[in-house]
Write a protein that holds these residues in place. Structure first.
Motif, mmCIF file in Angstrom:
data_model
loop_
_atom_site.group_PDB
_atom_site.id
_atom_site.type_symbol
_atom_site.label_atom_id
_atom_site.label_comp_id
_atom_site.label_asym_id
_atom_site.label_seq_id
_atom_site.Cartn_x
_atom_site.Cartn_y
_atom_site.Cartn_z
ATOM 1 N N ALA A 218 17.248 45.282 47.188
ATOM 2 C CA ALA A 218 17.514 46.724 47.141
ATOM 3 C C ALA A 218 16.640 47.415 46.100
ATOM 4 O O ALA A 218 16.126 48.521 46.325
ATOM 5 N N LEU A 219 16.459 46.762 44.959
ATOM 6 C CA LEU A 219 15.627 47.349 43.903
ATOM 7 C C LEU A 219 14.164 47.449 44.341
ATOM 8 O O LEU A 219 13.485 48.443 44.058
ATOM 9 N N LEU A 220 13.690 46.411 45.045
ATOM 10 C CA LEU A 220 12.296 46.404 45.501
ATOM 11 C C LEU A 220 12.052 47.402 46.630
ATOM 12 O O LEU A 220 10.906 47.750 46.915
ATOM 13 N N SER A 221 13.132 47.841 47.270
ATOM 14 C CA SER A 221 12.989 48.787 48.375
ATOM 15 C C SER A 221 12.701 50.206 47.900
ATOM 16 O O SER A 221 12.335 51.060 48.699
ATOM 17 N N LYS A 222 12.904 50.447 46.599
ATOM 18 C CA LYS A 222 12.648 51.781 46.042
ATOM 19 C C LYS A 222 11.373 51.762 45.212
ATOM 20 O O LYS A 222 11.184 50.893 44.363
ATOM 21 N N SER A 223 10.510 52.728 45.459
ATOM 22 C CA SER A 223 9.254 52.795 44.707
ATOM 23 C C SER A 223 9.459 53.272 43.278
ATOM 24 O O SER A 223 8.595 53.074 42.413
ATOM 25 N N THR A 224 10.604 53.897 43.004
ATOM 26 C CA THR A 224 10.853 54.455 41.674
ATOM 27 C C THR A 224 11.635 53.507 40.756
ATOM 28 O O THR A 224 11.956 53.868 39.627
ATOM 29 N N THR A 225 11.937 52.296 41.228
ATOM 30 C CA THR A 225 12.715 51.364 40.410
ATOM 31 C C THR A 225 11.915 50.923 39.193
ATOM 32 O O THR A 225 10.725 50.586 39.295
ATOM 33 N N LEU A 226 12.561 50.931 38.036
ATOM 34 C CA LEU A 226 11.909 50.491 36.806
ATOM 35 C C LEU A 226 11.578 49.003 36.877
ATOM 36 O O LEU A 226 12.376 48.197 37.359
ATOM 37 N N THR A 227 10.403 48.644 36.381
ATOM 38 C CA THR A 227 9.990 47.237 36.353
ATOM 39 C C THR A 227 10.949 46.391 35.540
ATOM 40 O O THR A 227 11.195 45.218 35.855
ATOM 41 N N LEU A 228 11.534 47.001 34.499
ATOM 42 C CA LEU A 228 12.499 46.303 33.658
ATOM 43 C C LEU A 228 13.663 45.767 34.481
ATOM 44 O O LEU A 228 14.113 44.626 34.300
ATOM 45 N N LEU A 229 14.173 46.591 35.407
ATOM 46 C CA LEU A 229 15.308 46.179 36.230
ATOM 47 C C LEU A 229 14.932 45.049 37.187
ATOM 48 O O LEU A 229 15.704 44.112 37.394
ATOM 49 N N ILE A 230 13.752 45.147 37.764
ATOM 50 C CA ILE A 230 13.288 44.107 38.690
ATOM 51 C C ILE A 230 13.121 42.781 37.957
ATOM 52 O O ILE A 230 13.560 41.725 38.421
ATOM 53 N N ASP A 231 12.492 42.830 36.779
ATOM 54 C CA ASP A 231 12.284 41.610 35.992
ATOM 55 C C ASP A 231 13.620 41.011 35.551
ATOM 56 O O ASP A 231 13.786 39.786 35.560
ATOM 57 N N ASP A 232 14.560 41.888 35.173
ATOM 58 C CA ASP A 232 15.866 41.402 34.728
ATOM 59 C C ASP A 232 16.592 40.671 35.858
ATOM 60 O O ASP A 232 17.167 39.587 35.639
ATOM 61 N N GLU A 233 16.569 41.233 37.067
ATOM 62 C CA GLU A 233 17.241 40.598 38.205
ATOM 63 C C GLU A 233 16.547 39.294 38.579
ATOM 64 O O GLU A 233 17.206 38.295 38.905
ATOM 65 N N ALA A 234 15.210 39.287 38.534
ATOM 66 C CA ALA A 234 14.458 38.070 38.858
ATOM 67 C C ALA A 234 14.750 36.960 37.853
ATOM 68 O O ALA A 234 14.881 35.784 38.221
ATOM 69 N N GLU A 235 14.877 37.331 36.575
ATOM 70 C CA GLU A 235 15.208 36.341 35.545
ATOM 71 C C GLU A 235 16.606 35.764 35.781
ATOM 72 O O GLU A 235 16.845 34.571 35.582
ATOM 73 N N GLY A 236 17.529 36.624 36.194
ATOM 74 C CA GLY A 236 18.882 36.162 36.485
ATOM 75 C C GLY A 236 18.900 35.165 37.629
ATOM 76 O O GLY A 236 19.616 34.148 37.573
ATOM 77 N N ILE A 237 18.109 35.423 38.668
ATOM 78 C CA ILE A 237 18.035 34.515 39.815
ATOM 79 C C ILE A 237 17.425 33.180 39.397
ATOM 80 O O ILE A 237 17.896 32.108 39.796
ATOM 81 N N GLU A 238 16.397 33.246 38.574
ATOM 82 C CA GLU A 238 15.756 32.018 38.096
ATOM 83 C C GLU A 238 16.730 31.172 37.282
ATOM 84 O O GLU A 238 16.781 29.946 37.419
ATOM 85 N N ARG A 239 17.526 31.850 36.446
ATOM 86 C CA ARG A 239 18.516 31.141 35.641
ATOM 87 C C ARG A 239 19.588 30.502 36.535
ATOM 88 O O ARG A 239 20.012 29.363 36.302
#
Length: 331
Positions: free
Chosen positions: A149-170
Motif C-alpha cells: 500500500a505504501l509503495l502504491s503512493k508516489s507521495t509516501t515518505l522513504t522513511l516509512l517504506i524503509d521502516d516497513e521493509a526493515e520490519g519484514i526483514e526482522r
C-alpha cells in the motif's frame, strides 16, 4: 462419595468449586502461580476426586492441568464451545467466575468427560514453536500488505517504506530462527524426523507446512480415530435440518483447532492444482454443486486423514489411498 471439581481459569487467579451429590460443597480462589497450584493440590489430595474439569482457555490452563495430573489427580480438559452450549442448555444468563465454576462442576457431574493426558514436554515445546511461527507468518503477511500500500503512493515518505521493509526483514529472521529450532527439536527424536519426511511426501506440504502440522498433531493421543481428529480441527460438517421447513446447507463446525485448519489450507489449495487425485476429487465435488470453498475444505479433511495415518502407521503420505479412483476416470 464422588467429588467433582471445576476450575474457572483466569490469567491471575482460578476459582475452584467442589460438588457432591448434585450440590456445591465448597468454593475457593487460588493464585495463578506455582505456589497457588500447590495449595490447590494440597486441598484436593484429602478428597476422593472423581474428576477435575478445566476449559482449554488460551495458555492459562496448561500449567495447572499438568501440575494436577502429575500430582495424581484425574483431569479433564474440555472444549470451551462444549461448555458454552451446556450453559445455554441450563438457561444460564449470569456471567461471573464463581457461577461459571459452579456450572462447570455440574458439567463434570452430568457429562463425565474423558480424562486428559499431558503431552511430552518436548512435543509441547514443538507445538509452541509451531504456533509462534504461524503468528509471525500472519504478521509478516500483514506487513507485506502495508508495504504494498505504501509503495502504491508516489507521495509516501522513504522513511516509512524503509521502516516497513526493515520490519519484514526482522520477521523473516525470527521465522527462520524458530524454524531451525523446530527442526532441531524434531531431529532429536528419530521417529518424529521420519514423520516430518512422511508428511512432505504430500503435494503442497513443504518443510514449513510439515512442521506446523506435525506440531499440532504430535500432541494428540494416538488412539483417536480420523473422524475425531477432524472434529478436533473443526473440519467436521454441522448439519441443520429439521422437519420440512428447516433444510440449510451443511457448514463446517469450526469448533476446533484454528492453527491446524490454517496449516492445512495452503497445502490443500496446492493439492487441488498439482495432485491428480485431489484435483479429480475437488472437481467432482464442484460439478455436484458444491461451492469451491466447500470442495476445498473436503480436500483439507481428506489430507488430515492421510496425515493422521502417517502418524499412526508410520507410512509416507499417499493420496491414492485417500481419494477414489472413480474421480480420476471421470476427470
Amino acid at each position: 462419595m464422588e467429588t467433582f471439581v471445576s476450575v474457572d481459569v483466569g490469567a491471575k487467579s482460578v476459582v475452584v468449586v467442589q460438588r457432591q451429590v448434585g450440590r456445591v460443597i465448597s468454593s475457593a480462589e487460588f493464585r495463578q502461580t506455582c505456589e497457588g497450584h500447590q495449595a490447590l493440590i494440597k486441598q484436593l489430595k484429602g478428597r476422593k476426586v472423581t474428576c477435575v474439569v478445566l476449559e482449554a482457555t488460551g495458555i492459562y490452563y496448561l500449567d495447572l492441568a499438568v501440575a494436577l495430573q502429575r500430582a495424581g489427580l484425574p483431569v479433564a480438559v474440555i472444549n470451551p464451545r462444549s461448555f458454552h452450549h451446556f450453559a445455554q442448555l441450563k438457561l444460564s444468563h449470569s456471567k461471573t467466575d464463581a457461577e461459571d465454576a459452579a456450572l462447570l462442576a455440574e458439567y463434570g457431574e452430568c457429562m463425565k468427560p474423558a480424562l486428559w493426558q499431558a503431552p511430552d514436554d518436548t512435543l509441547m515445546g514443538l507445538r509452541d514453536i509451531g504456533r509462534q511461527i504461524n503468528r509471525l507468518t500472519a504478521t509478516r503477511t500483514q506487513a507485506k500488505n502495508r508495504l504494498h500500500a505504501l509503495l502504491s503512493k508516489s507521495t509516501t515518505l522513504t522513511l516509512l517504506i524503509d521502516d516497513e521493509a526493515e520490519g519484514i526483514e526482522r520477521l523473516d529472521q525470527r521465522i527462520e530462527k524458530l524454524t531451525r529450532a523446530a527442526v532441531e527439536l524434531i531431529s532429536q527424536q528419530p521417529q518424529h524426523k521420519q514423520y516430518l519426511a512422511n508428511f512432505q511426501q504430500a503435494k503442497g506440504i513443504g518443510q514449513a507446512s510439515a512442521i506446523a502440522l506435525l506440531a499440532e498433531l504430535c500432541v494428540l493421543p494416538r488412539e483417536l480415530k480420523a473422524p475425531q481428529v477432524s472434529r478436533y480441527a473443526g473440519l467436521d460438517v454441522r448439519l441443520c435440518q429439521s422437519g420440512t421447513s428447516v433444510n440449510k446447507p451443511g457448514r463446517l463446525s469450526k469448533a476446533g483447532n484454528a492453527y491446524l485448519r490454517s496449516a492445512l489450507y495452503m497445502p490443500a489449495l496446492s493439492a487441488v492444482r498439482h495432485d491428480p487425485n485431489a484435483k479429480a476429487f475437488y472437481e467432482a465435488l464442484h460439478k455436484r454443486g458444491k461451492k469451491k470453498i466447500q470442495a476445498l475444505c473436503a480436500v483439507m479433511r481428506k489430507y488430515l486423514t492421510g496425515l493422521w495415518a502417517c502418524l499412526k502407521l508410520g507410512v509416507p503420505f499417499d493420496s491414492s489411498k485417500l481419494f477414489s479412483q472413480k474421480h480420476l476416470k471421470n476427470a
